[in-house]
Design an enzyme around this catalytic site. Structure first.
Site, PDB file in Angstrom:
ATOM      1  N   LYS A 109      41.150  18.492  46.451  1.00  0.00           N
ATOM      2  CA  LYS A 109      42.025  19.762  46.354  1.00  0.00           C
ATOM      3  C   LYS A 109      42.807  19.948  45.298  1.00  0.00           C
ATOM      4  O   LYS A 109      43.434  21.188  45.100  1.00  0.00           O
ATOM      5  CB  LYS A 109      42.346  20.187  47.941  1.00  0.00           C
ATOM      6  CG  LYS A 109      41.262  20.021  49.077  1.00  0.00           C
ATOM      7  CD  LYS A 109      40.280  21.303  48.904  1.00  0.00           C
ATOM      8  CE  LYS A 109      40.774  22.449  49.390  1.00  0.00           C
ATOM      9  NZ  LYS A 109      39.659  23.314  49.750  1.00  0.00           N
TER      10      LYS A 109
HETATM   11  N1  PMP Z   1      37.731  16.766  53.315  1.00  0.00           N
HETATM   12  C1  PMP Z   1      39.172  16.981  53.386  1.00  0.00           C
HETATM   13  C2  PMP Z   1      40.083  15.715  53.591  1.00  0.00           C
HETATM   14  C3  PMP Z   1      39.704  18.168  52.869  1.00  0.00           C
HETATM   15  O1  PMP Z   1      41.157  18.500  52.903  1.00  0.00           O
HETATM   16  C4  PMP Z   1      39.083  19.165  52.655  1.00  0.00           C
HETATM   17  C5  PMP Z   1      39.651  20.546  52.258  1.00  0.00           C
HETATM   18  N2  PMP Z   1      40.137  21.246  53.586  1.00  0.00           N
HETATM   19  C6  PMP Z   1      37.679  19.045  52.520  1.00  0.00           C
HETATM   20  C7  PMP Z   1      37.193  17.818  52.875  1.00  0.00           C
HETATM   21  C8  PMP Z   1      36.690  20.246  52.394  1.00  0.00           C
HETATM   22  O2  PMP Z   1      36.714  20.773  51.135  1.00  0.00           O
HETATM   23  P1  PMP Z   1      36.532  22.439  51.010  1.00  0.00           P
HETATM   24  O3  PMP Z   1      37.668  23.303  51.454  1.00  0.00           O
HETATM   25  O4  PMP Z   1      36.527  22.664  49.465  1.00  0.00           O
HETATM   26  O5  PMP Z   1      35.240  22.713  51.607  1.00  0.00           O
END
Ligand code: PMP
Length: 366
Positions: free
Chosen positions: A75
């Site tokens: 992120k």
């Molecule tokens: N894994 C973790 C630990 C995350 O913090 C996130 C983001 N919320 C994700 C996966 C998924 O990413 P995205 O929001 O791009 O779907």
């Protein structure tokens, strides 16, 4: 990243047919970085050896290690990109306040860029999320407001509801809104996906990825479907979440889960589910055990959702024969979970004990 080194731009029209735009610009790491922001992206792609063997996989399994980003997660890419795009469009200016509802990692990514660029940062964060994330956010200068985990996304007391209320009250404040901001999937369309294609030299058959906002899987899937249309995109969603398709996959007695950062009780605008060929549902115990195996057997210091992704990858990659290649994305670092699944007592207390992977003996017994 200086502007010339940053990703090239394309326009993003969510939930429509695939765009025909292509980004080809390489984003290479300089020998000396102007700031740590240049250490976002260009993460390693690492072969999974021992787990592949013991699970009997015929294909090659590669992990995209997003925990090597500056703030420790995938992120960071969107934290940087959402701020830079908002600056370029004139929406925000130095000294403004940024408010973001997040499960923590987007907050860390935003707070990192905000700290270096001079923005105030307020994060609204469900109680479920780890103290480690809170401590990092505070150290980066962000103000934290905890919200009840059980609040529905559209309830005024949810992390989203509280962020909206603060936005209405605070002058010169902005919610960059990872759930609806095209810069979220674009960071992966221009960055993560291009890197995967380049690192694989175009030889790739499957990509497996968890979803929270869905920005990662959407951006990766869009670019890969444009450039390598035969590649299967597999989404991983925890039981208790409703992101998977077909809807029947989401029927479950499980209503809450401990894995952080993935799954939701609504479909974020940036998640384009038609781009995903297959969804796999995962549970806490198998995910936490797999996350610990990634550390123990592969030396990859990743977090809980990486365990979910790997459970999904092993299941999906069993359909691939020898000579095929699967890439799985490991989203964040164990740093976020030192007091959680890294800890044997926490695993035992939460019913995730498995003598093969968790030390269930007390200190006196040892
Ligand atoms: N894994 C973790 C630990 C995350 O913090 C996130 C983001 N919320 C994700 C996966 C998924 O990413 P995205 O929001 O791009 O779907």
């Amino acid at each position: 990243m200086s502007k010339s080194e940053g990703p090239s731009k394309c326009t993003w029209t969510p939930n429509t047919t695939l765009p025909t735009v292509h980004s080809t610009k390489k984003n290479e790491k300089p020998l000396i970085m102007d700031s740590i922001l240049q250490n976002i992206g260009n993460t390693p792609l690492v072969r999974i050896n021992n787990i592949s063997k013991s699970e009997g996989l015929e294909c090659e399994l590669l992990a995209k290690c997003e925990f090597f980003n500056a703030g420790g997660s995938v992120k960071d890419r969107i934290g940087y990109r959402m701020i830079v795009d908002a600056e370029e469009s004139g929406r925000i200016k130095k000294g403004d306040t940024l408010i973001e509802p997040t499960s923590g990692n987007t907050g860390i990514g935003l707070a990192l860029t905000a700290a270096l660029k001079g923005y105030k940062m307020i994060i609204t964060l469900p109680e479920k999320m780890s103290q480690e994330k809170v401590d990092v956010l505070k150290a980066l200068g962000a103000e934290i407001i905890r919200t009840p985990t059980e609040a529905a996304f559209d309830a005024p007391e949810s992390h989203i509801g509280v962020a909206k209320k603060l936005n209405a009250e605070i002058q010169n404040s902005h919610i960059l809104d990872q759930y609806g901001n095209p810069s979220n999937p674009l960071a992966h369309y221009d960055g993560t996906a291009e890197e995967i294609i380049a690192q694989c030299e175009g030889r790739l058959d499957m990509v497996v990825c968890t979803a929270g906002t869905g920005g990662t899987i959407t951006g990766i899937a869009r670019k890969i479907k444009e450039k390598l249309p035969h590649v299967q995109i597999v989404g991983v969603d925890p039981k208790g979440s409703i992101l998977a398709v077909p809807e029947s996959l989401n029927a479950s007695n499980i209503t809450s889960y401990k894995i952080e950062g993935i799954g939701y009780d609504f479909i974020p605008d940036v998640l384009e589910r038609p781009l995903v060929d297959q969804w796999i549902k995962t549970e806490d115990k198998e995910s936490f055990i797999m996350a610990r195996r990634l550390i123990k057997e592969e030396g990859l210091l990743c977090g809980g959702s990486s365990g979910s992704a790997m459970v999904g990858a092993i299941q999906a990659a069993k359909t691939l024969g020898a000579g095929k290649r699967c890439v799985v994305l490991l989203a964040d670092s164990i740093r976020n979970y030192m007091s959680k699944h890294l800890n044997d007592d926490w695993m035992v207390d939460n019913g995730f004990a498995d003598p093969k992977y968790v030390n269930t003996k007390t200190q006196e017994e040892e």
